[in-house]
Design a protein around this motif. Structure first.
Motif, PDB file in Angstrom:
ATOM      1  N   LYS A 153      -4.369  10.716   6.585  1.00  0.00           N
ATOM      2  CA  LYS A 153      -5.059  11.807   7.278  1.00  0.00           C
ATOM      3  C   LYS A 153      -6.557  11.603   7.145  1.00  0.00           C
ATOM      4  N   HIS A 154      -7.241  11.452   8.270  1.00  0.00           N
ATOM      5  CA  HIS A 154      -8.678  11.184   8.281  1.00  0.00           C
ATOM      6  C   HIS A 154      -9.373  12.422   8.839  1.00  0.00           C
ATOM      7  N   GLU A 155     -10.201  13.046   8.038  1.00  0.00           N
ATOM      8  CA  GLU A 155     -10.807  14.313   8.416  1.00  0.00           C
ATOM      9  C   GLU A 155     -12.318  14.209   8.511  1.00  0.00           C
ATOM     10  N   GLY A 156     -12.869  14.756   9.588  1.00  0.00           N
ATOM     11  CA  GLY A 156     -14.311  14.890   9.748  1.00  0.00           C
ATOM     12  C   GLY A 156     -14.995  13.632  10.252  1.00  0.00           C
ATOM     13  N   TRP A 157     -16.250  13.829  10.658  1.00  0.00           N
ATOM     14  CA  TRP A 157     -17.100  12.705  11.064  1.00  0.00           C
ATOM     15  C   TRP A 157     -17.754  12.107   9.823  1.00  0.00           C
ATOM     16  N   PRO A 158     -17.937  10.778   9.701  1.00  0.00           N
ATOM     17  CA  PRO A 158     -17.541   9.771  10.674  1.00  0.00           C
ATOM     18  C   PRO A 158     -16.165   9.160  10.405  1.00  0.00           C
ATOM     19  N   LYS A 159     -15.392   9.740   9.510  1.00  0.00           N
ATOM     20  CA  LYS A 159     -14.136   9.103   9.109  1.00  0.00           C
ATOM     21  C   LYS A 159     -13.203   8.861  10.290  1.00  0.00           C
ATOM     22  N   VAL A 160     -13.181   9.785  11.244  1.00  0.00           N
ATOM     23  CA  VAL A 160     -12.216   9.645  12.341  1.00  0.00           C
ATOM     24  C   VAL A 160     -12.535   8.479  13.271  1.00  0.00           C
ATOM     25  N   ILE A 161     -13.755   7.951  13.248  1.00  0.00           N
ATOM     26  CA  ILE A 161     -14.064   6.810  14.125  1.00  0.00           C
ATOM     27  C   ILE A 161     -14.000   5.478  13.388  1.00  0.00           C
ATOM     28  N   LEU A 162     -13.454   5.493  12.187  1.00  0.00           N
ATOM     29  CA  LEU A 162     -13.305   4.246  11.420  1.00  0.00           C
ATOM     30  C   LEU A 162     -11.878   3.713  11.487  1.00  0.00           C
ATOM     31  N   SER A 163     -11.016   4.385  12.242  1.00  0.00           N
ATOM     32  CA  SER A 163      -9.606   4.014  12.258  1.00  0.00           C
ATOM     33  C   SER A 163      -8.971   4.472  13.570  1.00  0.00           C
ATOM     34  N   GLY A 164      -7.895   3.794  13.976  1.00  0.00           N
ATOM     35  CA  GLY A 164      -7.106   4.237  15.111  1.00  0.00           C
ATOM     36  C   GLY A 164      -7.798   4.138  16.454  1.00  0.00           C
ATOM     37  N   HIS A 165      -7.330   4.934  17.406  1.00  0.00           N
ATOM     38  CA  HIS A 165      -7.862   4.807  18.770  1.00  0.00           C
ATOM     39  C   HIS A 165      -9.300   5.286  18.869  1.00  0.00           C
ATOM     40  N   THR A 166      -9.744   6.128  17.942  1.00  0.00           N
ATOM     41  CA  THR A 166     -11.148   6.534  17.951  1.00  0.00           C
ATOM     42  C   THR A 166     -12.054   5.403  17.446  1.00  0.00           C
ATOM     43  N   CYS A 167     -11.518   4.519  16.620  1.00  0.00           N
ATOM     44  CA  CYS A 167     -12.251   3.312  16.226  1.00  0.00           C
ATOM     45  C   CYS A 167     -12.360   2.366  17.428  1.00  0.00           C
ATOM     46  N   LEU A 168     -11.303   2.287  18.221  1.00  0.00           N
ATOM     47  CA  LEU A 168     -11.368   1.523  19.464  1.00  0.00           C
ATOM     48  C   LEU A 168     -12.482   2.080  20.354  1.00  0.00           C
ATOM     49  N   MET A 169     -12.548   3.391  20.473  1.00  0.00           N
ATOM     50  CA  MET A 169     -13.598   4.039  21.265  1.00  0.00           C
ATOM     51  C   MET A 169     -14.989   3.625  20.806  1.00  0.00           C
ATOM     52  N   LYS A 170     -15.223   3.705  19.495  1.00  0.00           N
ATOM     53  CA  LYS A 170     -16.541   3.349  18.959  1.00  0.00           C
ATOM     54  C   LYS A 170     -16.842   1.867  19.169  1.00  0.00           C
ATOM     55  N   SER A 171     -15.852   1.016  19.026  1.00  0.00           N
ATOM     56  CA  SER A 171     -16.048  -0.424  19.240  1.00  0.00           C
ATOM     57  C   SER A 171     -16.438  -0.708  20.681  1.00  0.00           C
TER      58      SER A 171
ATOM     59  N   PRO B 143       0.816  -1.214   0.000  1.00  0.00           N
ATOM     60  CA  PRO B 143       0.000   0.000   0.000  1.00  0.00           C
ATOM     61  C   PRO B 143       0.850   1.263   0.000  1.00  0.00           C
ATOM     62  N   PHE B 144       0.196   2.367  -0.249  1.00  0.00           N
ATOM     63  CA  PHE B 144       0.854   3.672  -0.272  1.00  0.00           C
ATOM     64  C   PHE B 144       1.101   4.180   1.141  1.00  0.00           C
ATOM     65  N   LEU B 145       2.273   4.799   1.346  1.00  0.00           N
ATOM     66  CA  LEU B 145       2.604   5.474   2.599  1.00  0.00           C
ATOM     67  C   LEU B 145       3.047   6.898   2.280  1.00  0.00           C
ATOM     68  N   ARG B 146       2.426   7.868   2.926  1.00  0.00           N
ATOM     69  CA  ARG B 146       2.733   9.265   2.646  1.00  0.00           C
ATOM     70  C   ARG B 146       4.210   9.569   2.886  1.00  0.00           C
ATOM     71  N   GLY B 147       4.891  10.025   1.851  1.00  0.00           N
ATOM     72  CA  GLY B 147       6.293  10.400   1.975  1.00  0.00           C
ATOM     73  C   GLY B 147       7.215   9.247   2.307  1.00  0.00           C
ATOM     74  N   GLY B 148       6.716   8.018   2.193  1.00  0.00           N
ATOM     75  CA  GLY B 148       7.531   6.859   2.547  1.00  0.00           C
ATOM     76  C   GLY B 148       7.677   6.656   4.044  1.00  0.00           C
TER      77      GLY B 148
END
Length: 453
Positions: free
Chosen positions: A196-214, A75-80
């Motif tokens: 970079k994940h911006e706005g609702w609901p994108k921020v709760i689909l990944s990372g520690h905010t996804c843990l929160m929603k789960s 997959p792609f990684l920003r700036g490597g």
């Protein structure tokens, strides 16, 4: 193979047992940060089509045929920057069943032979006929679909289908949601997708905010009369600040990111450290392990981190395996609830059923609503670092979550003290580092890893 046989009394998985029977596997999607492709090629029947998700040090998205019937995708990684760190398998059997594997181990002999790792496995039956999927519904299957798109599986799948494997059991990634029965899965899938994940609901689909929603969805939000205690165990130490630790702790309590971002930045930066225990091996423990210092090649902490002015050294605790003097490559976060007055949670001691359902049980499965959780556990590829779990910025109205790595794990509810003790792979309670005596293992300072000039 290096465990204490008197302590190692519980069943363990061998990789050959997970990928079994190999002649019955029709198709596989397999991901790891480190690969030994020749070794893994022998694990599968050579006629089986395999998509191998891998890390590209340059951060470029790519697909390439690497072995007969095997395609490597990156997959792609920003700036490597960052890494594709996910460790999972989707094994499609000729009978129709699908085996989901989420692991902490890389696909190299060392991880499965010499150090301890953790694996979650569940088999998913195929539906008699496809069903419609609500595009707005979020569940394990929808999260896995996002993961596969995120790590560039779609073009690799299209390549296989258009060439030598037109009849694969997975014709489109979205069919995961419509062709298999996920109703028995109690775990929640928690991915981190780099970017970079911006706005609702994108921020709760990944990372520690996804843990929160789960946690909210499974009834794992910290009850108002309880305090959450975290034990965060992994093989790599992050750049910790009180702001990030409290940010993660907010999500781990099941509290919305809106609440965190509503706090003024100046106040967030001055909060005391939350009740988090960071588990990492001491230099002494590594030296006294079965493989000695030479076995510490997968544990990472830097001297400049440890010596930092505001680094939370007081949060560090010993990481000792229940299975003897073997080093651990597992990655877990154990969250347990205790009474705010500091005593042991009576629910954890007795696993008593709650007499009533409060708002914190909202979203829990109907069969579990009458049983109050005593905690939860995460297991997967995430180390306890901002790079893995992400960092929040922006406002409560328009939040932004920046994530460096691709990571994947599952979170499971815990209903009793017995379950807590069973799932934790380290000796509990963990011993706190003794100031002036204990220091973390720092690989670069070991003679075993000094590069010869």
């Amino acid at each position: 193979m290096h465990v204490d046989k008197q302590k190692d009394t519980r069943p363990v998985f061998r990789l050959t047992e997970i990928i079994s029977p190999k002649e019955d596997i029709e198709f596989a999607i397999v991901s790891a940060f480190c690969w030994n492709f020749a070794w893994m090629y022998q694990m599968f029947d050579h006629k089986t089509a395999v998509i191998a998700v891998d890390h590209n040090p340059r951060g470029e998205a790519s697909i390439k045929a690497i072995l007969p019937n095997w395609i490597r995708t990156t997959p792609f990684l920003r700036g490597g920057f960052g890494c594709m760190h996910m460790k999972f398998m989707l094994l499609f059997y000729k009978t129709g069943r699908l085996r989901i594997v989420v692991s902490t181990a890389n696909l190299i002999e060392y991880d499965w032979r010499d150090i301890e790792n953790t694996v979650w496995v569940q088999d998913i039956p195929k539906l008699p006929s496809p069903v419609a999927a609500d595009p707005k519904q979020e569940n394990f299957a929808s999260a896995m679909v996002r993961v596969l798109h995120g790590v560039n599986v779609a073009p690799a799948l299209a390549n296989l289908l258009s060439n030598d494997h037109p009849n694969l059991p997975l014709q489109r990634i979205e069919h995961l949601r419509t062709h298999w029965d996920w109703s028995k899965v109690k775990a929640a899938l928690v991915p981190s997708i780099a970017g970079k994940h911006e706005g609702w609901p994108k921020v709760i689909l990944s990372g520690h905010t996804c843990l929160m929603k789960s946690l909210q969805d499974m009834g794992g939000k910290t009850p108002p009369d309880k305090e959450l205690v975290l034990e965060c165990q992994g093989s790599s130490v992050g750049n910790y600040s009180t702001q990030w630790l409290n940010e993660f702790y907010c999500s781990a309590r099941g509290v919305s990111a809106q609440t965190w971002l509503d706090e003024k930045k100046a106040r967030r930066a001055k909060l005391p450290f939350p009740p988090i225990r960071i588990l990492f091996p001491t230099a002494r423990y590594v030296r006294e392990s079965v493989l000695g210092e030479a076995g510490g090649g997968t544990m990472f902490c830097r001297r400049n981190q440890w010596a930092g002015k505001n680094f939370p050294r007081e949060l560090f605790h010993q990481m000792k395996s229940k299975r003897g003097r073997v080093l651990m490559h597992s990655k877990m976060v154990l969250g347990t609830f205790r009474d705010k007055r500091g005593g042991l949670d009576r629910h954890a001691r007795s696993a008593a059923r709650s007499d009533s359902e409060d708002e914190d049980d909202a979203g829990a499965d109907s069969g579990e609503k009458d049983k109050r959780l005593v905690g939860w556990v995460y297991v997967g590829s995430h180390n306890f670092t901002p790079s893995a779990w992400g960092t929040l910025s922006g406002s409560a109205f328009n939040p932004t979550l920046n994530i460096t790595n691709y990571e994947l794990g599952v979170v499971l509810p815990l209903h009793s003290q017995e379950e807590i003790d069973r799932v934790a792979c380290w000796e509990r309670p963990p011993e706190k580092y003794v100031s002036g005596r204990d220091e973390p293992w720092i690989q670069s300072e070991s003679a075993a890893f000094v590069e010869e000039g």
